[in-house]
Write an enzyme that holds these catalytic residues in place. Structure first.
Site, short mmCIF file in Angstrom:
data_model
loop_
_atom_site.label_atom_id
_atom_site.label_comp_id
_atom_site.label_asym_id
_atom_site.label_seq_id
_atom_site.Cartn_x
_atom_site.Cartn_y
_atom_site.Cartn_z
N SER A 29 0.84 -1.19 0.00
CA SER A 29 0.00 0.00 0.00
C SER A 29 0.88 1.24 0.00
O SER A 29 2.05 1.18 -0.40
CB SER A 29 -0.94 -0.02 1.20
N ASN A 30 0.35 2.38 0.42
CA ASN A 30 1.12 3.63 0.46
C ASN A 30 0.62 4.49 1.60
O ASN A 30 -0.32 4.13 2.30
CB ASN A 30 1.04 4.35 -0.89
N TYR A 31 1.23 5.67 1.78
CA TYR A 31 0.96 6.52 2.95
C TYR A 31 -0.22 7.47 2.79
O TYR A 31 -0.41 8.35 3.63
CB TYR A 31 2.21 7.34 3.28
N ALA A 96 -4.70 7.58 -4.04
CA ALA A 96 -3.33 7.15 -4.35
C ALA A 96 -3.39 5.66 -4.65
O ALA A 96 -3.28 4.81 -3.77
CB ALA A 96 -2.41 7.44 -3.17
#
Ligand code: C5P
Length: 219
Positions: A29-31, A96
């Site tokens: 995943s991402n932030y 995102a």
């Protein structure tokens, strides 16, 4: 009560990260915090729009009077966005989305000492581009807005995205050094065919308001 200048309009917002399973307990995943997308949804709802917010997993309260469609993966987000997009006068893609996902997620936990080869070399495959897919299918009068987080050549990269993603506006921001991801303020350039409009640093809720106002002018 804010001016109801979006009354009678349906809008779509994507927000947050996507999560892409590696196995039963691990993911890529991402932030992304989802703050920008939730601010967009809250502002449109306050102005009277009927809002569908397609959201990856975030730690935020759903805004009042917003229909939230929770999703996990990019492919789920695409399906939810494609379902809502035909009704949307304006669609804003602030999620995102993970560019790649594990090609063959295991439905059990991969085990150290047993599945080491699989764990050491998780094969990735590209995810669909949700904005580009919806942008390519847009009908006349629909306004499609994307984001571009760049570390270099912000406006030039954003301008390229206008064309490649069939967007009417790209909200471009500089990232790196703690900017944009997870913060409450943002400084952006609104890139359209008409030119670049640099906005000052402002809270995301105010920025959301400015983005909708500009998108309304483009209808
Ligand atoms: O290509 P890039 O990821 O920089 O483009 C960012 C924009 O495209 C954002 O609006 C993002 O929500 C959207 N996007 C998408 N699906 C993807 C990748 C990006 O909708 N798979």
């Amino acid at each position: 009560v804010p001016e109801q200048d979006m009354a009678g309009l349906e809008v779509l917002v994507t927000a947050g990260p996507t999560v892409e399973p590696i196995d039963a307990v691990r993911f890529i995943s991402n932030y992304s915090s989802g703050k920008m997308g939730y601010a967009l949804a809250a502002d449109a709802a306050a102005r009277g729009a009927a809002v569908t917010l397609v959201s990856g997993p975030v730690a935020l309260e759903p805004p009042a009077r917003v229909r939230v469609v929770p999703v996990k993966t990019a492919r789920e987000m695409l399906a939810a966005a494609e379902e809502a997009a035909p009704r949307a006068a304006i669609a804003v893609f602030s999620a995102a989305v993970a560019d790649y996902r594990p090609a063959r997620p295991a439905d059990r936990k991969l085990k150290k000492g047993v599945d080491d080869a699989a764990l050491a070399a998780v094969e990735l495959t590209p995810n669909p581009d949700i904005l580009a897919t919806v942008g390519a299918a847009k009908r006349p009068g629909q306004v499609v807005v994307g984001f571009a987080a760049e570390t270099d050549d912000v406006a030039a990269n954003a301008r390229a995205k206008l064309a490649s993603k069939h967007a009417d506006m790209i909200v471009a921001n500089q990232v790196g050094e703690g900017r944009a991801f997870g913060t409450d303020d943002d400084q952006v350039v609104l890139v359209t065919a008409a030119g670049d409009e640099e906005l000052p640093l402002m809270p995301k809720r105010e920025l959301a308001h400015a983005i909708w106002t500009r998108a309304l002018e483009m209808r």
